[in-house]
Design a protein around this motif. Structure first.
Motif, short mmCIF file in Angstrom:
data_model
loop_
_atom_site.label_atom_id
_atom_site.label_comp_id
_atom_site.label_asym_id
_atom_site.label_seq_id
_atom_site.Cartn_x
_atom_site.Cartn_y
_atom_site.Cartn_z
N ILE A 16 18.55 3.86 28.02
CA ILE A 16 17.32 4.66 28.11
C ILE A 16 17.66 6.14 28.20
O ILE A 16 17.02 6.98 27.55
N ASN A 17 18.68 6.49 28.97
CA ASN A 17 19.09 7.90 29.07
C ASN A 17 19.62 8.42 27.74
O ASN A 17 19.36 9.57 27.36
N ARG A 18 20.35 7.58 27.03
CA ARG A 18 20.86 7.97 25.71
C ARG A 18 19.70 8.21 24.74
O ARG A 18 19.67 9.21 24.02
N ILE A 37 12.27 15.60 32.68
CA ILE A 37 12.02 14.44 31.81
C ILE A 37 12.93 13.28 32.19
O ILE A 37 12.47 12.14 32.34
N PHE A 38 14.23 13.56 32.36
CA PHE A 38 15.17 12.50 32.72
C PHE A 38 14.83 11.90 34.08
O PHE A 38 14.88 10.68 34.26
N ARG A 39 14.49 12.74 35.04
CA ARG A 39 14.16 12.25 36.38
C ARG A 39 12.94 11.34 36.33
O ARG A 39 12.94 10.24 36.92
N THR A 40 11.90 11.75 35.62
CA THR A 40 10.68 10.97 35.53
C THR A 40 10.94 9.62 34.87
O THR A 40 10.53 8.57 35.39
N ILE A 41 11.63 9.63 33.76
CA ILE A 41 11.91 8.38 33.05
C ILE A 41 12.80 7.47 33.89
O ILE A 41 12.57 6.26 33.97
N ILE A 47 11.81 1.69 38.95
CA ILE A 47 10.70 0.93 39.53
C ILE A 47 10.47 -0.35 38.74
O ILE A 47 10.28 -1.42 39.32
N LEU A 48 10.51 -0.25 37.44
CA LEU A 48 10.32 -1.43 36.59
C LEU A 48 11.42 -2.46 36.82
O LEU A 48 11.14 -3.66 36.92
N LEU A 49 12.66 -2.02 36.92
CA LEU A 49 13.78 -2.94 37.14
C LEU A 49 13.71 -3.59 38.52
O LEU A 49 13.99 -4.78 38.66
#
Length: 59
Positions: A16-18, A37-41, A47-49
């Motif tokens: 996801i980070n890539r 952006i990276f922090r939010t994602i 949370i999803l995991l």
């Protein structure tokens, strides 16, 4: 079970980070906005995991 899930989660976060980095490059997003952006994602994916792990744990 937990070790497999942690390894799987690490791979997902890495990918996801890539992909986020590629997106930021393609859309020419300013460097100042990258950390936000990276922090939010990363927070959303974490949370999803965690919710996925809890669901697997209790079913």
């Amino acid at each position: 079970m937990m070790v497999v899930f942690v390894v799987f989660s690490a791979l997902i976060l890495f990918n996801i980070n890539r992909l986020t980095s590629i997106l930021c490059t393609q859309k020419e997003i300013p460097e100042e906005k990258h950390p936000k952006i990276f922090r939010t994602i990363n927070i959303y994916i974490t949370i999803l995991l965690i919710s996925s792990y809890v669901e697997i744990l209790y079913t």
